[in-house]
Design an enzyme around this catalytic site. Structure first.
Site, PDB file in Angstrom:
ATOM      1  N   HIS A  20       0.708  -1.011   0.058  1.00 38.70           N
ATOM      2  CA  HIS A  20      -0.148   0.099  -0.046  1.00 38.70           C
ATOM      3  C   HIS A  20       0.982   1.348   0.025  1.00 38.70           C
ATOM      4  CE1 HIS A  20      -4.094  -1.629   0.998  1.00 38.70           C
ATOM      5  NE2 HIS A  20      -3.244  -2.866   0.837  1.00 38.70           N
ATOM      6  N   ASP A 119      -6.454   5.629   2.585  1.00 41.30           N
ATOM      7  CA  ASP A 119      -6.570   4.241   2.303  1.00 41.30           C
ATOM      8  C   ASP A 119      -7.685   3.396   2.806  1.00 41.30           C
ATOM      9  OD1 ASP A 119      -5.774   1.832   1.055  1.00 41.30           O
ATOM     10  OD2 ASP A 119      -3.773   2.150   1.943  1.00 41.30           O
ATOM     11  N   SER A 270       6.146 -10.963  -0.776  1.00 44.91           N
ATOM     12  CA  SER A 270       6.767 -10.912   0.293  1.00 44.91           C
ATOM     13  C   SER A 270       6.115 -10.925   1.839  1.00 44.91           C
ATOM     14  CB  SER A 270       7.511  -9.579   0.384  1.00 44.91           C
ATOM     15  OG  SER A 270       6.613  -8.456   0.442  1.00 44.91           O
ATOM     16  N   GLN A 332      13.365  -9.598  -8.721  1.00 43.88           N
ATOM     17  CA  GLN A 332      12.012 -10.265  -9.219  1.00 43.88           C
ATOM     18  C   GLN A 332      11.962  -9.432 -10.742  1.00 43.88           C
ATOM     19  OE1 GLN A 332       8.420 -11.247  -7.317  1.00 43.88           O
ATOM     20  NE2 GLN A 332       7.266  -9.756  -8.628  1.00 43.88           N
ATOM     21  N   TRP A 350      -2.025  -7.751  -6.352  1.00 42.29           N
ATOM     22  CA  TRP A 350      -2.257  -6.820  -7.383  1.00 42.29           C
ATOM     23  C   TRP A 350      -1.037  -6.092  -7.887  1.00 42.29           C
ATOM     24  CZ3 TRP A 350      -5.927  -6.650 -10.614  1.00 42.29           C
ATOM     25  CH2 TRP A 350      -6.282  -5.566 -11.468  1.00 42.29           C
ATOM     26  N   ASN A 351      -0.158  -5.853  -7.249  1.00 47.36           N
ATOM     27  CA  ASN A 351       1.250  -5.013  -7.304  1.00 47.36           C
ATOM     28  C   ASN A 351       1.994  -6.080  -8.368  1.00 47.36           C
ATOM     29  OD1 ASN A 351       0.353  -3.015  -6.007  1.00 47.36           O
ATOM     30  ND2 ASN A 351       2.001  -3.530  -4.451  1.00 47.36           N
ATOM     31  N   SER A 352       2.063  -7.522  -8.276  1.00 48.44           N
ATOM     32  CA  SER A 352       2.710  -8.483  -9.008  1.00 48.44           C
ATOM     33  C   SER A 352       2.049  -8.590 -10.468  1.00 48.44           C
ATOM     34  CB  SER A 352       2.880  -9.655  -8.327  1.00 48.44           C
ATOM     35  OG  SER A 352       3.905  -9.791  -7.568  1.00 48.44           O
ATOM     36  N   GLU A 355       2.551  -5.439 -12.510  1.00 46.86           N
ATOM     37  CA  GLU A 355       4.141  -5.447 -12.971  1.00 46.86           C
ATOM     38  C   GLU A 355       4.245  -6.317 -13.979  1.00 46.86           C
ATOM     39  OE1 GLU A 355       7.374  -6.648 -10.103  1.00 46.86           O
ATOM     40  OE2 GLU A 355       8.750  -5.380 -11.369  1.00 46.86           O
ATOM     41  N   ASP A 371      -7.318 -10.727  -1.756  1.00 45.39           N
ATOM     42  CA  ASP A 371      -7.801 -10.364  -2.964  1.00 45.39           C
ATOM     43  C   ASP A 371      -7.585 -11.086  -4.072  1.00 45.39           C
ATOM     44  OD1 ASP A 371      -5.355  -9.432  -2.645  1.00 45.39           O
ATOM     45  OD2 ASP A 371      -5.799  -7.633  -3.953  1.00 45.39           O
ATOM     46  N   GLN A 372      -6.568 -12.115  -3.990  1.00 45.24           N
ATOM     47  CA  GLN A 372      -5.874 -12.805  -5.111  1.00 45.24           C
ATOM     48  C   GLN A 372      -6.692 -13.580  -5.761  1.00 45.24           C
ATOM     49  OE1 GLN A 372      -2.703 -14.636  -2.571  1.00 45.24           O
ATOM     50  NE2 GLN A 372      -1.902 -12.455  -1.966  1.00 45.24           N
TER      51      GLN A 372
END
Ligand code: NAG
Ligand code: NAG
Length: 453
Positions: A20, A119, A270, A332, A350-352, A355, A371-372
């Site tokens: 976040h 947030d 992570s 990564q 979401w970040n992965s 990217e 949320d995955q």
């Protein structure tokens, strides 16, 4: 260089998780480039982790502001972050964060920003802003689909949803309902906090996403939320090749020897630690697949687990040069950008996901929690991923893992995924961060309101 007068000042308050904080920071950088002044407010321990990411270019336009949390028992300052936090202290951290609202108000009074971005679990930040007549908006660092589900759950009490491509299995629905239904200190459910934050937002909410993949969900979010949902773009960090230290160089050498698109990269983020049972299934799955792999394995700090003991007996000998198992951390982005990598076995954080889309590598989706599952269904629907199915109880199975890895890495289906991934990546590169212009326009309107109060 003389700093230009900023056109608007925005105070940002992310939730205390690394993903976040880094999403807010990426947004901060893009706004700073458009001549905004950003105050990024978080706990000292979180700020320390991003200090070195604020380059000279942003030394005036992004200012870090320390928020002191109260000293609760069991929660020393190095636990004022979710990173490395023992799971049983999560609720205490949420409590402490909420208790800091008074200190947050002091900060607002002193800095007098024109706008506040907060947030998803802290409607109290909007309350503090509104008592000073500062407009505020919620920023969803999750995607549009997940944001929709959170609000839908709060309002309707269910996760049944009008889009057939995004579904949940029973075992997932149970877990996600529990999380959304769980409450923090003051007895308010997390899902309701998300909705309260939306209600307390001005006329907009921001979402880390972009129209090409989530257009219809963003539209739906606008309806559910009663606020215009504005995508801010994928916010992928610029790739900086900071050279090859010893560890990195040997990984790159290993990759250089492999054929194009032949290696699967395996990592689950992570902040997720696989159970021993999952670890075994993944290990055997990789072995059975016959595909080359780089696998990043993480154990919670302080648990003293030895990698050799956690892996199936004799695995390193059996896979030999075909597999590289790394403990703790791997470069990564650099690995994913290597031409030998042809797939990413990922938890779909979401970040992965953002990217990976930008780099253009197909995903082998293995959602773990939070949320995955939503993200996994979305990338499958977009056509850049295949998902590893779990059994009816939600358990992983080695044969299924091996099968899906082979489908993506070796079989014809993989070609389609690779093509689609490349196309999407091209689109993203071409657009760059064009979403940000609309965000700037909206924020400037609202900043004006903030300034006249
Ligand atoms: C507010 O900040 C001070 C330090 O400035 C800290 O000692 C105190 O515990 C904080 N109070 C709360 C309720 O967070
Ligand atoms: C949410 O919690 C309430 C009360 O704690 C419970 O009655 C309800 O069944 C829960 N709903 C879900 C979907 O878990």
């Amino acid at each position: 260089m003389k700093a230009k007068q900023p056109i608007c000042s925005v105070l940002m308050l992310p939730w205390l998780a690394h993903g976040h904080v880094s999403s807010f920071l990426e947004l901060a950088k893009r706004l700073a480039k458009k001549n905004f002044l950003i105050y990024l407010c978080s706990t000292p321990i979180n700020l320390k982790s991003i200090e070195n990411k604020i380059t000279q270019e942003f030394s005036h336009s992004i200012q870090l502001v320390e928020l002191q949390l109260p000293a609760l028992p069991n929660l020393p300052p190095h636990y004022h972050t979710t990173n490395g936090l023992p799971p049983h202290l999560m609720l205490t951290l949420k409590e402490a964060f909420e208790l800091s609202s008074e200190n947050f108000s002091f900060i607002l009074k002193e800095l007098q920003p024109n706008f506040v971005l907060f947030d998803f679990l802290q409607p109290w930040a909007a309350t503090a802003a509104s008592s000073l007549k500062i407009p505020a908006a919620q920023f969803f660092t999750t995607g549009g689909v997940t944001s929709c589900f959170m609000i839908h759950f709060s309002r309707k009490g269910s996760l049944r949803f009008p889009f057939s491509s995004i579904y949940l299995h029973d075992f997932e629905e149970k877990k996600i309902s529990q999380i959304l239904n769980s409450s923090s200190a003051n007895g308010v459910r997390d899902a309701d906090k998300v909705f309260e934050g939306v209600q307390k937002s001005t006329s907009i909410v921001l979402v880390k996403s972009f129209k090409e993949i989530e257009g219809k969900y963003l539209d739906h979010l606008s309806i559910l939320a009663g606020k215009k949902a504005i995508p801010v773009g994928p916010l992928v960090r610029d790739f900086i090749d900071d050279g090859d230290d010893e560890g990195k160089a040997s990984i790159m050498e290993w990759l250089d020897k492999k054929e194009q698109s032949s290696v699967v990269y395996v990592s689950f983020g992570s902040e997720y630690f696989s159970s021993m049972e999952e670890l075994q299934e993944i290990a055997y799955g990789l072995e059975l697949s016959g595909v080359s792999f780089i696998w990043v394995v993480r154990f919670p700090t302080g648990e003293n687990i030895k990698l050799e003991e956690a892996l199936p007996k004799g695995l390193p000998e059996r896979v030999g040069e075909r597999g590289l198992v790394l403990e703790g951390w791997a470069p990564q982005t650099k690995i994913l950008r290597h031409t030998s990598v042809g797939g990413f076995l990922s938890h779909c954080g979401w970040n992965s996901v953002m990217e990976t889309m930008k780099i253009g590598v197909p995903i082998i989706a293995m959602p773990m929690h939070l949320d995955q599952p939503f993200n996994a269904r979305l990338v499958q629907d977009v056509g850049i991923a295949l998902e590893v199915k779990r059994d009816i109880n939600g358990r992983l199975e080695r044969d299924e893992i091996a099968k899906v890895i082979r489908e993506v890495m070796v079989e014809e289906k993989g070609e389609e995924l690779r093509k689609k991934s490349k196309e999407l990546s091209q689109t993203m590169l071409k657009k760059e961060d064009e979403e940000i212009d609309l965000v700037v326009e909206e924020l400037l309107q609202l900043c004006k309101i903030g300034k006249t109060n």
